[in-house]
Design an enzyme around this catalytic site. Sequence first.
Site, PDB file in Angstrom:
ATOM      1  N   HIS A  25      15.821  51.172 135.513  1.00  0.00           N
ATOM      2  CA  HIS A  25      15.247  50.222 134.377  1.00  0.00           C
ATOM      3  C   HIS A  25      14.300  49.353 134.914  1.00  0.00           C
ATOM      4  O   HIS A  25      13.051  49.195 134.171  1.00  0.00           O
ATOM      5  CB  HIS A  25      16.331  49.218 133.818  1.00  0.00           C
ATOM      6  CG  HIS A  25      17.429  50.016 133.099  1.00  0.00           C
ATOM      7  ND1 HIS A  25      17.647  50.083 131.764  1.00  0.00           N
ATOM      8  CD2 HIS A  25      18.382  50.823 133.517  1.00  0.00           C
ATOM      9  CE1 HIS A  25      18.322  50.723 131.333  1.00  0.00           C
ATOM     10  NE2 HIS A  25      19.125  51.428 132.657  1.00  0.00           N
ATOM     11  N   ASP A  63      14.176  45.100 127.512  1.00  0.00           N
ATOM     12  CA  ASP A  63      14.974  46.477 127.560  1.00  0.00           C
ATOM     13  C   ASP A  63      15.853  46.918 126.336  1.00  0.00           C
ATOM     14  O   ASP A  63      16.643  45.899 125.781  1.00  0.00           O
ATOM     15  CB  ASP A  63      15.813  46.432 128.745  1.00  0.00           C
ATOM     16  CG  ASP A  63      16.191  47.555 129.519  1.00  0.00           C
ATOM     17  OD1 ASP A  63      16.695  48.539 128.899  1.00  0.00           O
ATOM     18  OD2 ASP A  63      16.037  47.678 130.913  1.00  0.00           O
TER      19      ASP A  63
HETATM   20  N1  UDP Z   1      21.908  51.953 128.136  1.00  0.00           N
HETATM   21  C1  UDP Z   1      21.677  51.082 127.126  1.00  0.00           C
HETATM   22  N2  UDP Z   1      22.414  49.859 126.786  1.00  0.00           N
HETATM   23  C2  UDP Z   1      23.383  49.512 127.545  1.00  0.00           C
HETATM   24  C3  UDP Z   1      23.643  50.309 128.652  1.00  0.00           C
HETATM   25  C4  UDP Z   1      22.915  51.467 128.904  1.00  0.00           C
HETATM   26  O1  UDP Z   1      20.482  51.330 126.280  1.00  0.00           O
HETATM   27  O2  UDP Z   1      23.838  48.411 127.227  1.00  0.00           O
HETATM   28  C5  UDP Z   1      21.197  52.758 128.146  1.00  0.00           C
HETATM   29  C6  UDP Z   1      20.073  52.785 129.263  1.00  0.00           C
HETATM   30  O3  UDP Z   1      19.038  52.418 128.711  1.00  0.00           O
HETATM   31  C7  UDP Z   1      19.846  54.254 129.743  1.00  0.00           C
HETATM   32  C8  UDP Z   1      21.265  54.641 129.523  1.00  0.00           C
HETATM   33  O4  UDP Z   1      21.772  54.072 128.681  1.00  0.00           O
HETATM   34  O5  UDP Z   1      18.872  54.997 129.024  1.00  0.00           O
HETATM   35  C9  UDP Z   1      21.848  55.071 130.722  1.00  0.00           C
HETATM   36  O6  UDP Z   1      22.243  54.098 131.349  1.00  0.00           O
HETATM   37  P1  UDP Z   1      22.113  53.787 132.911  1.00  0.00           P
HETATM   38  O7  UDP Z   1      21.273  52.762 133.490  1.00  0.00           O
HETATM   39  O8  UDP Z   1      23.695  53.880 133.261  1.00  0.00           O
HETATM   40  O9  UDP Z   1      21.437  55.182 133.424  1.00  0.00           O
HETATM   41  P2  UDP Z   1      21.499  56.055 134.626  1.00  0.00           P
HETATM   42  O10 UDP Z   1      21.319  54.851 135.761  1.00  0.00           O
HETATM   43  O11 UDP Z   1      22.871  56.518 134.815  1.00  0.00           O
HETATM   44  O12 UDP Z   1      20.384  56.881 134.826  1.00  0.00           O
END
Ligand code: UDP
Length: 464
Positions: free
Chosen positions: A21, A119
Amino acid sequence: MSKTTASPPHIALLPSAGMGHLTPFLRLASMLSSRSCTVTLITASPSVSAAESSHVSFFLSQHPLVKHIEFQVIPSKPSSNPTTDDPFFLQFEATNRSVHLLYPSLASASPPLSAIFSDFAVASSFAPVAADLGIPNYIISTTSCKFFCLMAYLPVLLSDPSSFSSGLSEVKIPGITPFPLPSIPPPFKNPSHLLTSLIATDAQALSKAKGILMNTFDDFEPETLGPIKSGRVFDYLPPILPIGPLETYEPKKEQDQSYLPWLDSQPAESVVYVSFGSRTALSSAQIRELSKGLERSGYRFLWVLKTSKVDKDDKEELKDPLEESFLDRTKNKGRVVKGWVSQQDILEHPAIGGFLSHCGWNSVIEAARKGVPMLAWPQHMDQSVNAEVVEKAGLGIWERKWGWGLEGLVSGEEIGKKIVELMEDEKLRGLARKVGENAGKATGIGGKSEKVLTEVLEYLEQKN
Ligand code: UDP
Ligand code: UDP
């Protein structure tokens, strides 16, 4: 106010937890700053990983004009979320409970804020703050457009208990290509899972945003971006704004990292780069199979080995998870590194011929930007959907039967074969190169992504 008296906008950026992120937000912050915007970076403290705090400090040292607001997150109670102990998901939740604390500093920002780019993962909690401030809020989606659609549609899917039933072969969202059931993240099948409920709540707040900025580009996801931009899929959503691939701001690393001089001495396109991103550790058994696979493939390799989800906990020695003689036997063939590498420098290096990746979206878009062919091995969350995007775009290959990360053990023999396929597929190499060219066109002067960002900034400038 006339155009001539307009001043560049002041934009605050609010990322959520994890390098996946933070990275796109820092890149966008840098792009905005170089386009003369006043930029305020907002970060939550304490951060989950050491990588996040060190990247924020480094970014600020490179961008002295960027303002910084740091706010303390209200910690979660250890027992309050029994569905997950993932520290990044817990931080998403804690951040959501804390963003209201930002109101006074955002209200008193000088010059006054023109917009906030926040975000997706704080969409629901931040929407009322933005409304009270009376400032347009653009949501930044840090994943593929295809996975964004799944998140946006999640409230509808959760309202029907049969949406994810095992008897179905796919999940349908009217207007776009269906999602094969195995690519749905397992937590989505549990409505009370913390991540599922957070995403569903965030999805409901999307319509309040001024626009949705995405780190993707038209030619990479035409099948999804086409219908979603036209409003046929979600008619209540604000404009969908693809602005990727975001430019990297990180200066090229000096040759102080041992793998860079080593890469310099390898033939062109001869090395396979292996990384599962910033927060995925394979099991010890899978690490051993991967080492066998790399050796069997006969190809040179650069492998970033992670043994814990959060970098602060990573205390293992490099040799611990590997078979004793592996490092010895392969010392002329490859490098295994622990700790943070500069993935950007690696993907740009002419010696790299392929990328074995978990398909975190930043990794995908970075490979797309450089036209590096991928072997997709999704581990969790959005990564299977991203893997399908990679495959359809012609950027890579994907062995579906390997499944999710922790589902089963993939043998060294299978991994070795697939690496050979990745490195020897000339047609794939040509297609991937084309993806890289298209990425360059999208962000070049007059390119589609460049135009979208310019239009957003012009709009905000006129409002000033
Ligand atoms: N995500 C979201 N809202 C939340 C939690 C996660 O939109 O409250 C989305 C986040 O933006 C991402 C996806 O879910 O696109 C996967 O989350 P994570 O950050 O765990 O991704 P990873 O690190 O596993 O790639
Ligand atoms: N990354 C890096 N060096 C590392 C590990 C990760 O530069 O040692 C970067 C990578 O280039 C990408 C981000 O960290 O920009 C990871 O995001 P991604 O979405 O690929 O995966 P996640 O870590 O969220 O699973």
